[in-house]
Design a protein around this motif. Structure first.
Motif, mmCIF file in Angstrom:
data_model
loop_
_atom_site.group_PDB
_atom_site.id
_atom_site.type_symbol
_atom_site.label_atom_id
_atom_site.label_comp_id
_atom_site.label_asym_id
_atom_site.label_seq_id
_atom_site.Cartn_x
_atom_site.Cartn_y
_atom_site.Cartn_z
ATOM 1 N N GLU A 360 0.813 -1.221 0.000
ATOM 2 C CA GLU A 360 0.000 0.000 0.000
ATOM 3 C C GLU A 360 0.846 1.271 0.000
ATOM 4 O OE1 GLU A 360 -3.298 0.529 0.118
ATOM 5 O OE2 GLU A 360 -4.235 -1.374 0.655
ATOM 6 N N SER A 363 -0.003 4.481 -2.065
ATOM 7 C CA SER A 363 -1.313 5.103 -1.902
ATOM 8 C C SER A 363 -1.276 6.172 -0.812
ATOM 9 C CB SER A 363 -2.355 4.038 -1.539
ATOM 10 O OG SER A 363 -3.589 4.635 -1.234
ATOM 11 N N HIS A 365 -4.205 7.057 0.634
ATOM 12 C CA HIS A 365 -5.475 6.816 1.333
ATOM 13 C C HIS A 365 -5.212 6.688 2.847
ATOM 14 C CE1 HIS A 365 -9.184 4.781 2.573
ATOM 15 N NE2 HIS A 365 -9.707 5.271 1.457
ATOM 16 N N SER A 368 -4.069 3.310 3.949
ATOM 17 C CA SER A 368 -2.666 3.051 3.639
ATOM 18 C C SER A 368 -1.754 3.678 4.692
ATOM 19 C CB SER A 368 -2.333 3.605 2.257
ATOM 20 O OG SER A 368 -0.944 3.547 2.018
ATOM 21 N N VAL A 387 2.861 -2.647 -8.987
ATOM 22 C CA VAL A 387 1.711 -2.210 -8.185
ATOM 23 C C VAL A 387 0.527 -1.932 -9.113
ATOM 24 C CG1 VAL A 387 0.803 -0.466 -6.616
ATOM 25 C CG2 VAL A 387 3.199 -1.185 -6.420
ATOM 26 N N GLU A 388 -0.617 -2.530 -8.771
ATOM 27 C CA GLU A 388 -1.837 -2.304 -9.549
ATOM 28 C C GLU A 388 -3.009 -2.098 -8.592
ATOM 29 O OE1 GLU A 388 -4.785 -4.488 -12.817
ATOM 30 O OE2 GLU A 388 -2.978 -5.515 -12.091
ATOM 31 N N GLU A 389 -3.661 -0.953 -8.742
ATOM 32 C CA GLU A 389 -4.826 -0.658 -7.903
ATOM 33 C C GLU A 389 -6.084 -1.047 -8.664
ATOM 34 O OE1 GLU A 389 -6.880 2.974 -5.342
ATOM 35 O OE2 GLU A 389 -4.865 3.217 -6.181
ATOM 36 N N SER A 391 -9.917 -0.622 -8.654
ATOM 37 C CA SER A 391 -10.904 0.271 -8.060
ATOM 38 C C SER A 391 -12.015 -0.506 -7.349
ATOM 39 C CB SER A 391 -11.514 1.157 -9.150
ATOM 40 O OG SER A 391 -12.469 2.026 -8.590
ATOM 41 N N GLY A 394 -9.026 -3.214 -4.123
ATOM 42 C CA GLY A 394 -7.792 -3.175 -3.353
ATOM 43 C C GLY A 394 -6.576 -3.059 -4.243
ATOM 44 N N ILE A 395 -5.446 -3.626 -3.804
ATOM 45 C CA ILE A 395 -4.171 -3.481 -4.502
ATOM 46 C C ILE A 395 -3.492 -4.840 -4.635
ATOM 47 C CG2 ILE A 395 -1.798 -2.610 -4.201
ATOM 48 C CD1 ILE A 395 -2.950 -0.015 -3.175
ATOM 49 N N THR A 396 -2.860 -5.032 -5.797
ATOM 50 C CA THR A 396 -1.953 -6.187 -5.965
ATOM 51 C C THR A 396 -0.575 -5.636 -6.266
ATOM 52 O OG1 THR A 396 -2.414 -6.365 -8.338
ATOM 53 C CG2 THR A 396 -3.800 -7.668 -6.835
ATOM 54 N N GLY A 407 -6.813 -6.169 0.105
ATOM 55 C CA GLY A 407 -8.068 -5.510 -0.238
ATOM 56 C C GLY A 407 -9.246 -6.107 0.492
#
Length: 627
Positions: A360, A363, A365, A368, A387-389, A391, A394-396, A407
């Motif tokens: 995280e 991010s 947020h 995070s 990193v891939e968010e 929507s 969550g995040i991978t 997430g």
């Protein structure tokens, strides 16, 4: 005492000495009259001047006019009857001026209490030029400038600390003596006093838009917003004063003429004397002075406690509050998310938290940030790639070569990973490492330490219903409401829904009671405006709070809400006591005077005495610290 009050005290002393001396001097005839006229002018020349100015400007019916007519009439009667007794007219004016001096001192005392708040006004700002500090007017400092605040100095402008660390005294703003530590990167507001280290601050607002400027403007203009009680007194005085003047004319002229019409002795001297005494008694000083002073003292006392009330009308509205509606986040809770639990499988808790914080790290947020804070170590972003968010999920990311997913339950379903539900209250972050479920992290908004006590005190203060509005899930909202003892909770609301809920609550309440909404003042402006009275919490530096709310609490302690209501109820109680007491005594004295039972001495003691008692009662509104 100020210069004007000292001058009046000297005039009172001189007049008293002259009266004592004239009682022993063997003066007669015109010389006796001139000597007493001199004593009268020493104590009463300003009242005569004000009465004359009032007549010229069409404002004849005020207390100065009444006192001038009554005392000059007493002199006229002494000349007419050739009694040589001029003491009465002078004594009436003397005691009236003593009462005015006392009232002036009481108002000054109230103003000095507000002046403690006004001490937050900065005199200068330090700007560094060629290695030296130069003092400039805060108005001249541009936004983005670097200012230097040394120990013992006031912070003149809002800004961000760019170097240095120190402790700030915020008592002038919050009413609390607890210091606040600041360091590089912290936001800082004007009005605080720097207690220890040297601070360099980059300004973020011009002086006219700064916190201290807005607060001073709010307090200085509070008296312009009149309560219904003050409006009643103004209307009462406009009708009452001409009415008693007509009553005095009827006593002094109509009654003797009526007696003559029926063949009786007119007794002009007796009835004119009654009429003049009637005018002295009729002065509505106690009401006209003590009611505004009570509100002024209440607002001043509240200001010292860090409770800014924008006007006496809002103080009056606050006293009638029976329903209090709260926004949850930032009002009853701290608005700061913290990791409260880590439930794990094969990996240990620290490792789960480490993977979550690294995944995280890109991010901004709040969730995070709470993960990174709980991890508590520097984040090495070189360990994180891909990193891939996603929507709403969550995040991978890849952390140290391992595939990490962080997430909600939707993310786990999307990735086809079997996960475990959590019955904890809060936001649940599910974790998967290399395609296997690793556990979950619970993040919660922490309840403020005094929130439960604040709700209990509100109920003890006579508030009949407390309601919490929030956008949180129903389970989370009910958990918080149950913990705090809130009567009703309405959850899963969008910002626009809060206004609709307040509308419903306004329709349900009694017309004679008020509804107060308490919010953080930043995103609750529409609801603060719609409620009968809006209260902004934690408003240090919040422009939206100061603009939208009717009452601004300068710290984020919910206990201040109950204190604000208790202050308002004490003040309104004092106002009502003064109105009832003053009117009962006033009308009783008028009746006794019309019947010829009281003389002018008794009249002035009644008038000044009632005023002094009412003013002393009004000053009690300043004492709010232990409420």
């Amino acid at each position: 005492m100020n210069k004007k009050q000292k001058k009046m005290l000297i005039r009172i002393a001189i007049t008293a000495v002259m009266l004592i001396a004239l009682a022993f001097l063997p003066l007669t005839g015109i010389w006796r009259l001139l000597a007493y006229v001199a004593a009268y002018l020493v104590i009463g020349y300003d009242i005569l001047r004000k009465a004359g100015i009032g007549i010229i400007h069409g404002r004849a019916f005020d207390e100065c006019f009444l006192m001038a007519i009554a005392t000059l009439g007493a002199f006229f009667l002494a000349v007419w009857t050739k009694s040589g007794d001029y003491v009465e007219g002078i004594s009436v004016m003397l005691f009236y001026q003593i009462g005015e001096l006392f009232q002036s001192y009481a108002v000054g005392k109230s103003r000095r209490n507000i002046s403690a708040l006004m001490d937050i006004r900065p005199d200068y700002a330090n700007i560094e030029k060629d290695g030296k500090l130069e003092q400039v007017d805060p108005d001249e400092v541009a936004v983005g400038s670097i200012i230097v605040v040394q120990p013992g100095e006031k912070v003149p402008l809002d800004g961000v600390v760019v170097s240095g660390n120190s402790t700030l005294n915020t008592s002038a703003l919050t009413g609390e003596s607890l210091p606040r530590d600041v360091a590089e990167g912290n936001e800082i507001i004007s009005g605080c006093i720097n207690m220890s280290g040297v601070l360099k601050i980059r300004t973020t607002k011009a002086f006219g838009e700064s916190t201290v400027s807005k607060i001073l403007d709010l307090v200085e203009n509070a008296s312009s917003r009149k309560s219904r009680s003050e409006a009643f007194i103004s209307r009462f005085a406009r009708i009452y004063t001409p009415a008693v003047c007509i009553g005095a004319v009827l006593l002094g002229v109509a009654v003797p003429l009526l007696r003559m019409a029926f063949g009786a002795d007119a007794q002009w001297v007796d009835w004119v004397y009654r009429a003049l005494t009637f005018l002295v008694v009729s002065c509505p000083c106690a009401l006209v002075i003590s009611i505004p002073l009570s509100f002024f003292a209440g607002i001043g006392g509240a200001s010292k406690e860090g409770i800014l009330i924008k006007g006496s009308n809002y103080l009056e509205a606050l006293a009638a509050t029976k329903v209090v509606v709260f926004d949850k986040t930032g009002t009853l809770t701290q608005g700061v998310f913290e990791v409260t639990a880590v439930h794990h499988n094969e990996l240990d808790a620290d490792k789960v938290l480490e993977y979550a914080a690294l995944a995280e790290c890109a991010s901004s947020h709040p969730i995070s940030k709470s993960l990174q804070k709980a991890y508590g170590k520097p984040i090495d972003r070189s360990r994180v790639t891909n990193v891939e968010e996603i929507s709403g999920h969550g995040i991978t990311a890849t952390v140290d070569g391992h595939s990490v997913a962080a997430g909600n339950a939707k993310l786990m379903k999307k990735l086809g990973i079997e996960y475990h539900d959590c019955h904890c209250v809060g936001t649940i972050i599910h974790m998967a490492v290399d395609g296997a479920y690793a556990g979950h992290i619970v993040i919660s908004d922490i309840v403020k330490p005094h929130s439960a006590e604040a709700i209990a005190r509100l109920k003890k203060s006579g508030v009949s219903k407390t309601v919490m509005l929030t956008g949180d899930a129903r389970r989370v909202a009910e958990q918080v409401a149950g913990e705090l003892g809130v009567d009703e909770v309405r959850s899963e609301l969008l910002p626009g829904d809060k206004v609709a809920e307040v509308e419903k609550l306004l329709a349900e309440k009694s017309p004679k009671t008020n509804l107060a909404f308490v919010g953080d003042g930043i995103n609750d402006a529409p609801v603060l405006t719609r409620a009968d009275i809006g209260i902004a919490m934690g408003a240090m530096g919040s422009d939206a709070a100061i603009e939208a709310a009717d009452v601004v609490l300068m710290d984020d302690d919910p206990l201040q809400i109950a204190k604000a209501i208790r202050i308002s109820r004490k003040c309104i109680g004092i106002v009502r006591q003064n109105i009832v007491f003053s009117l009962i005594v006033k009308f009783a004295c008028l009746a006794l005077t019309a019947a010829g039972i009281t003389n002018m001495w008794a009249a002035i003691f009644a008038d000044v005495g009632v005023m002094i008692l009412a003013v002393l009662n009004a000053i009690r509104a300043l004492r709010v610290h232990n409420l």
